[in-house]
Design a protein around this motif. Structure first.
Motif, PDB file in Angstrom:
ATOM      1  N   ILE A  73       4.981  29.658  70.324  1.00  0.00           N
ATOM      2  CA  ILE A  73       5.935  30.554  69.677  1.00  0.00           C
ATOM      3  C   ILE A  73       5.335  31.954  69.544  1.00  0.00           C
ATOM      4  N   GLY A  74       4.068  31.996  69.154  1.00  0.00           N
ATOM      5  CA  GLY A  74       3.388  33.286  68.999  1.00  0.00           C
ATOM      6  C   GLY A  74       3.330  34.048  70.295  1.00  0.00           C
ATOM      7  N   ALA A  75       2.941  33.358  71.377  1.00  0.00           N
ATOM      8  CA  ALA A  75       2.874  34.013  72.684  1.00  0.00           C
ATOM      9  C   ALA A  75       4.275  34.468  73.089  1.00  0.00           C
ATOM     10  N   ILE A 113       6.670  35.431  71.071  1.00  0.00           N
ATOM     11  CA  ILE A 113       6.975  36.648  70.298  1.00  0.00           C
ATOM     12  C   ILE A 113       6.312  37.845  70.976  1.00  0.00           C
ATOM     13  N   ALA A 114       5.033  37.676  71.373  1.00  0.00           N
ATOM     14  CA  ALA A 114       4.298  38.778  71.984  1.00  0.00           C
ATOM     15  C   ALA A 114       4.948  39.194  73.308  1.00  0.00           C
ATOM     16  N   THR A 168       8.266  40.905  72.712  1.00  0.00           N
ATOM     17  CA  THR A 168       8.063  42.268  72.221  1.00  0.00           C
ATOM     18  C   THR A 168       7.722  43.196  73.380  1.00  0.00           C
ATOM     19  N   ALA A 169       6.780  42.741  74.211  1.00  0.00           N
ATOM     20  CA  ALA A 169       6.360  43.556  75.350  1.00  0.00           C
ATOM     21  C   ALA A 169       7.554  43.837  76.262  1.00  0.00           C
ATOM     22  N   LEU A 224      -3.078  22.149  63.755  1.00  0.00           N
ATOM     23  CA  LEU A 224      -2.028  22.893  63.064  1.00  0.00           C
ATOM     24  C   LEU A 224      -0.740  22.098  63.075  1.00  0.00           C
ATOM     25  N   PRO A 225       0.059  22.229  62.001  1.00  0.00           N
ATOM     26  CA  PRO A 225       1.371  21.574  62.024  1.00  0.00           C
ATOM     27  C   PRO A 225       2.312  22.326  62.955  1.00  0.00           C
ATOM     28  N   ASN A 226       3.437  21.719  63.266  1.00  0.00           N
ATOM     29  CA  ASN A 226       4.436  22.410  64.067  1.00  0.00           C
ATOM     30  C   ASN A 226       5.164  23.425  63.202  1.00  0.00           C
ATOM     31  N   VAL A 227       5.729  24.420  63.871  1.00  0.00           N
ATOM     32  CA  VAL A 227       6.426  25.458  63.120  1.00  0.00           C
ATOM     33  C   VAL A 227       7.784  24.917  62.696  1.00  0.00           C
ATOM     34  N   PRO A 228       8.091  24.983  61.394  1.00  0.00           N
ATOM     35  CA  PRO A 228       9.359  24.416  60.927  1.00  0.00           C
ATOM     36  C   PRO A 228      10.542  25.107  61.607  1.00  0.00           C
ATOM     37  N   ALA A 272       2.485  26.545  67.316  1.00  0.00           N
ATOM     38  CA  ALA A 272       2.413  27.917  66.813  1.00  0.00           C
ATOM     39  C   ALA A 272       2.038  28.878  67.939  1.00  0.00           C
ATOM     40  N   ASP A 273       1.127  28.451  68.827  1.00  0.00           N
ATOM     41  CA  ASP A 273       0.672  29.340  69.889  1.00  0.00           C
ATOM     42  C   ASP A 273       1.762  29.638  70.906  1.00  0.00           C
TER      43      ASP A 273
END
Lengths: 218, 377
Positions: B344-346, B348-349, B352-353, B329-333, B341-342
């Protein structure tokens, strides 16, 4: 204290779609994460670990797609609580007022619990956004799935998406949306729990049995 | 040149035997045995995905000395495709097929220079209009009236319009001539495009790759000599015989992909064992090319066989759309280069929690929320 009555709110298709979505999203997230960043789990070349993971991902993807589309269909034929009107509260001034009211409650600016029989206005708006993202996830998923067969019907249906996304951008979008759904799930369960406590409407059990408690005047 | 060989369906058996076993063909005069020649014809029918029964028909076509004229133009290129073609280890049938073609203009290998060279090209255009084949190597810049690539005082675009527009067909070799390639990579300072985009009215067949596999050029030429038409192409103008199958589906490492066996870092246990290069960013699942079967350099090897992932070089704009080459995967711009991405995604999760946990604590401590907004007694 307000007297509560029991009311049938969530019809069977709504509940089925909800739980199929739930199961599919859990399965798709776990298998999708493995597909995106696999570990060597096959101890010898005769195993079929990635093969099975991908098979499960695709089956769950079809189940999810059917479920999402069925729920959208039900928004036009179901009862008023599941109607599409509940998901676009910003279209009416009353809806906008209710969104603000709910927002004020969530941010502790008001103590008035915005009791509604179906979805509250803010939740309805959120679900619209989430369903749009579901559709993006379904479309990008099938576009990636069809990439191996450029002459296939699936590729003819989804290939145009590569005009919007680059090859890698499509994968990144599909992957990041998964994380947004994880974040949404946390918010969703928490909010339902909160409203179950504060509203006393039985919103948690409602999604299993379909019945909610509502103030008598409604 | 060899004797004029006329062969047709009306020949008697005796004539056929004489043709096939007695007469010396142009190939034999060039030091290619009949046996090697027939082997080449069989290999070509295989490369073109034709039944082996087509081999005699190919042999018949190649035996006839037609000498269609070929012009080879180079624009914004590195001559890598010329190099790939010329690097054949010994004089091969492949080279000789191109010998059979009359290469009247090729900037890298022709003897003529300057005005003489331009005169040769002008002669072809005048005398062979609509009959010659053009091979184009390199992209064509469109920005600023095409000043970024000029030959003999004319822009590449101007030359391509005239030469490709009047040809029987144009074969775009390499990714630059097909889709713009490296010169067209973002931000594409010269406005580089492929031949089809620069000259839309030309009949173009694309043979992308970086470089192209010369076998595919030979097979395309053989197809033209045998059937007098160009091979069937996909939606990107690439012949299906060479670009109809996905690398991932014909890859020799595919069983390791399905089994769940991956190279996790360069030189690790899996890499030594020849496991799948998917995790190392291999773009085989996104790329259509016959590398796994046709291979490069006289079928010696290809990147994945050598232990390196596919870079997707035969797909449009691969420099922009297939990067990073060594990651899935590319890096998130907008985030740091090491933020995947993972992560950043983690993040976000978790955020949120945490936010909802805090909200939950406040809500639990808050008494007196009700429908009317008034405190209960």
């Amino acid at each position: 204290m307000t007297t509560m009555v029991i009311k049938y709110v969530w019809e069977v298709p709504v509940r089925v779609a909800h739980w199929v979505n739930f199961l599919a999203i859990v399965i798709l997230s776990v298998t999708g994460y493995y597909i995106g960043a696999p570990k060597t789990l096959g101890v010898d070349p005769s195993r079929f670990v990635m093969g099975w993971v991908r098979f499960i991902h695709f089956v769950a993807a079809y189940a999810f797609t059917v479920s999402v589309l069925s729920r959208i269909y039900w928004a036009f034929v179901g009862n008023s609580y599941s109607s599409w009107r509940a998901y676009v509260p910003w279209l009416t001034s009353e809806g906008r007022y209710r969104m603000l009211e709910t927002f004020r409650y969530y941010t502790f600016m008001s103590r008035k619990v915005p009791h509604v029989t179906g979805h509250n206005a803010l939740a309805g708006a959120t679900y619209s956004l989430v369903y749009c993202l579901f559709l993006v996830q379904v479309a990008t998923g099938f576009a990636l799935y069809a990439e191996h067969a450029p002459a296939s019907v699936m590729h003819k249906l989804t290939g145009w998406l590569f005009l919007l996304f680059s090859n890698q951008g499509m994968r990144l979008t599909h992957h990041l949306l998964m994380w947004l759904f994880v974040a949404f799930a946390i918010h969703h369960v928490y909010s339902a729990w909160l409203m179950d406590v504060k509203e006393r409407g039985g919103v948690m059990s409602g999604i299993f049995g379909g019945y909610k408690s509502v103030p008598e005047k409604e | 040149m060899g004797k004029k060989r006329v062969g047709g369906k009306g020949d008697s058996t005796e004539q056929k035997i004489k043709r096939d076993f007695v007469e010396r063909s142009i190939w034999e005069e060039k030091g290619i045995s009949r046996r090697d020649f027939m082997k080449f014809c069989s290999a070509m029918s295989a490369a073109l995905a034709l039944p082996v029964t087509f081999a005699p028909r190919i042999a018949e076509a190649l035996d006839q000395v037609k000498r269609p004229t070929l012009v080879w133009l180079e624009f914004q290129d590195c001559a890598g495709n010329t190099e790939a073609l010329l690097r054949a280890s010994s004089p091969t049938v492949t080279e000789l097929v191109l010998d059979v073609l009359s290469i009247d203009y090729h900037e890298t290998i022709m003897a003529a220079a300057g005005h003489q060279a331009e005169a040769a090209l002008a002669k072809v255009l005048k005398e062979q209009k609509g009959k010659y084949i053009v091979v184009v190597e390199g992209s064509i810049p469109l920005k600023d009236n095409g000043v970024y690539c000029c030959i003999g005082g004319r822009s590449a675009l101007d030359i391509a319009r005239e030469v490709c527009g009047n040809a029987f067909a144009t074969i775009a070799v390499g990714s630059c001539a097909s889709f713009g390639g490296l010169p067209a990579a973002a931000p594409n300072p010269t406005g580089a495009v492929g031949v089809k985009e620069a000259v839309p009215n030309a009949r173009v067949i694309n043979l992308p790759g970086c470089p192209l596999n010369p076998d595919n050029l030979t097979a395309t030429v053989v197809h033209y000599l045998t059937f007098n038409k160009l091979p069937t192409t996909d939606s990107l103008g690439r012949p299906l015989f060479a670009y109809g199958k996905r690398i991932h589906d014909a890859c020799e490492r595919r069983p390791h992909f399905d089994a769940g066996q991956y190279v996790e870092s360069w030189g690790d246990h899996g890499h030594k064992k020849g496991f799948c290069l998917y995790k190392m960013g291999c773009k085989g699942p996104e790329t259509f090319h016959n590398c796994p079967t046709q291979r490069y350099n006289e079928k010696t090897s290809w990147p994945v066989a050598a232990g390196h992932g596919c870079a997707g070089c035969s797909e449009p704009q691969f420099w922009d759309t297939m990067t990073p080459f060594y990651k899935r995967l590319p890096n998130v711009p907008g985030f740091g280069i090491e933020s995947t991405a993972d992560k950043i995604g983690a993040g976000i999760a978790v955020a949120t929690a945490a936010a909802f946990a805090a909200h939950g604590v406040v809500s639990a401590l808050r008494k007196g929320d009700d429908q009317s907004g008034k405190k209960e007694d």
